[in-house]
Design a protein around this motif. Structure first.
Motif, PDB file in Angstrom:
ATOM      1  N   MET A  31       0.828  -1.215   0.000  1.00 24.58           N
ATOM      2  CA  MET A  31       0.000   0.000   0.000  1.00 24.58           C
ATOM      3  C   MET A  31       0.863   1.266   0.000  1.00 24.58           C
ATOM      4  O   MET A  31       0.708   2.156   0.844  1.00 24.58           O
ATOM      5  N   ASP A  32       1.786   1.354  -0.968  1.00 25.30           N
ATOM      6  CA  ASP A  32       2.633   2.543  -1.074  1.00 25.30           C
ATOM      7  C   ASP A  32       1.776   3.741  -1.476  1.00 25.30           C
ATOM      8  O   ASP A  32       1.133   3.731  -2.525  1.00 25.30           O
ATOM      9  N   SER A  33       1.801   4.756  -0.634  1.00 24.49           N
ATOM     10  CA  SER A  33       0.866   5.874  -0.827  1.00 24.49           C
ATOM     11  C   SER A  33       1.314   6.830  -1.927  1.00 24.49           C
ATOM     12  O   SER A  33       0.538   7.650  -2.396  1.00 24.49           O
ATOM     13  N   PHE A  35       3.597   9.083  -1.366  1.00 26.49           N
ATOM     14  CA  PHE A  35       4.105  10.276  -0.674  1.00 26.49           C
ATOM     15  C   PHE A  35       5.461  10.032  -0.019  1.00 26.49           C
ATOM     16  O   PHE A  35       6.137  10.957   0.382  1.00 26.49           O
ATOM     17  N   ARG A  36       5.836   8.775   0.076  1.00 24.73           N
ATOM     18  CA  ARG A  36       7.095   8.459   0.747  1.00 24.73           C
ATOM     19  C   ARG A  36       8.255   8.463  -0.241  1.00 24.73           C
ATOM     20  O   ARG A  36       8.060   8.304  -1.442  1.00 24.73           O
ATOM     21  N   VAL A  37       9.480   8.600   0.288  1.00 21.96           N
ATOM     22  CA  VAL A  37      10.680   8.516  -0.546  1.00 21.96           C
ATOM     23  C   VAL A  37      11.543   7.364  -0.034  1.00 21.96           C
ATOM     24  O   VAL A  37      11.475   7.010   1.136  1.00 21.96           O
ATOM     25  N   ARG A  46       3.107   5.448  -6.210  1.00 22.61           N
ATOM     26  CA  ARG A  46       1.893   4.972  -5.561  1.00 22.61           C
ATOM     27  C   ARG A  46       1.555   3.578  -6.055  1.00 22.61           C
ATOM     28  O   ARG A  46       1.543   3.308  -7.255  1.00 22.61           O
ATOM     29  N   ILE A  48      -1.322   1.084  -4.519  1.00 24.48           N
ATOM     30  CA  ILE A  48      -2.267   0.613  -3.501  1.00 24.48           C
ATOM     31  C   ILE A  48      -3.314  -0.274  -4.169  1.00 24.48           C
ATOM     32  O   ILE A  48      -3.509  -0.214  -5.385  1.00 24.48           O
ATOM     33  N   THR A  68      -5.574   6.225  -0.495  1.00 27.12           N
ATOM     34  CA  THR A  68      -4.254   6.050   0.106  1.00 27.12           C
ATOM     35  C   THR A  68      -4.317   6.022   1.640  1.00 27.12           C
ATOM     36  O   THR A  68      -3.319   5.748   2.284  1.00 27.12           O
ATOM     37  N   ALA A  69      -5.468   6.313   2.196  1.00 27.84           N
ATOM     38  CA  ALA A  69      -5.590   6.310   3.649  1.00 27.84           C
ATOM     39  C   ALA A  69      -5.843   4.921   4.217  1.00 27.84           C
ATOM     40  O   ALA A  69      -5.948   4.770   5.430  1.00 27.84           O
TER      41      ALA A  69
END
Lengths: 109, 144
Positions: A31-33, A35-37, A46, A48, A68-69
């Protein structure tokens, strides 16, 4: 990307015809949103599970669109009426990378 | 508390995510503009179980219990987190014509906020309820 995603489907409640049970589905998806690096500072794209469909005896009972939540692992628990004679529950899912999967569980009355 | 109150970036922790907050604001306004504002909807028949305080926003359990008004059934359900970069967390379409429904799930929260559950019924009416929570760290930013 195409490593298998472990999923699980279980039922809680009285497995008798006409009763309502809670179907609990979870999938160990990253579930990679989006927003992360990663460690080198590149954005992790993303990925998900965006769509989940639940079929009871091949009849669609629930369609879910996930954002993404939703957590990793994904967890959804929803009520379901046990048909006379039981049946088969299928949970179909698809993610942003195009990977799709299915969790099947028999409802034994 | 209204949605626009929730969107004011008054929390210094969140200043780094101003762009996202702004887009979340826009989305929230946009979403609430769909029908009448969800803040104006009746909350009758919607019960939410949501922790008042959560250590992290990584996995906050939510239970939503919905009872449809007399003679109607539940058609769809939306879970909205106005402060998240993508406020629409979950959208359900139900085909079983249930009169009551209980959903359990787990959500990622970018900041302390209220979760909104909007239920649409077969007679075209919508009801909404919200539950606030305070979290102490975010699930959406690495460098928080």
């Amino acid at each position: 990307m195409s490593s298998p995603i472990l999923t699980r489907l279980a039922f809680a409640g009285p497995l008798t015809a006409g009763a309502t049970v809670e179907a609990r589905w979870s999938a160990a998806h990253p579930m990679d949103s989006g927003f992360r690096v990663d460690d080198s500072g590149r954005k992790i794209p993303r990925n998900i599970i965006h769509t989940v469909k639940v079929l009871l005896n091949e009849q669609l009972i629930l369609e879910a669109e996930l954002g993404t939540a939703m957590t990793s692992p994904v967890y959804l628990a929803f009520p379901m009426q046990v048909p006379a004679g039981g049946g088969v529950v299928r949970v179909l899912w698809m993610d942003d990378a195009g990977q799709a999967g299915e969790t099947t569980q028999r409802l034994v009355v | 508390m209204t949605l626009s109150d929730l969107c004011v970036p008054d929390n210094p922790q969140r200043r780094r995510g101003l762009v996202w907050a702004a887009s979340a604001c826009w989305m929230a306004t946009h979403l609430s503009g769909q029908a009448s504002s969800m803040t104006d909807m009746s909350s009758e028949g919607i019960d939410l179980v949501f922790p008042r305080l959560a250590d992290t926003g990584n996995a906050v359990p939510l239970q939503a219990r919905i009872r449809a008004p007399e003679g109607t059934f539940l058609k769809s359900l939306r879970i909205i987190l106005p402060e998240n970069p993508n406020p629409l967390a979950l959208q359900l379409k139900l085909h079983g014509e249930p009169q009551s429904y209980q959903l359990n799930t787990r959500l990622r929260l970018a900041a302390s906020q209220s979760v909104w559950v909007v239920a649409a019924f077969s007679n075209g009416t919508e009801r909404a309820n919200s539950a606030p929570t305070v979290i102490t760290s975010t699930a959406c930013l690495d460098d928080s």
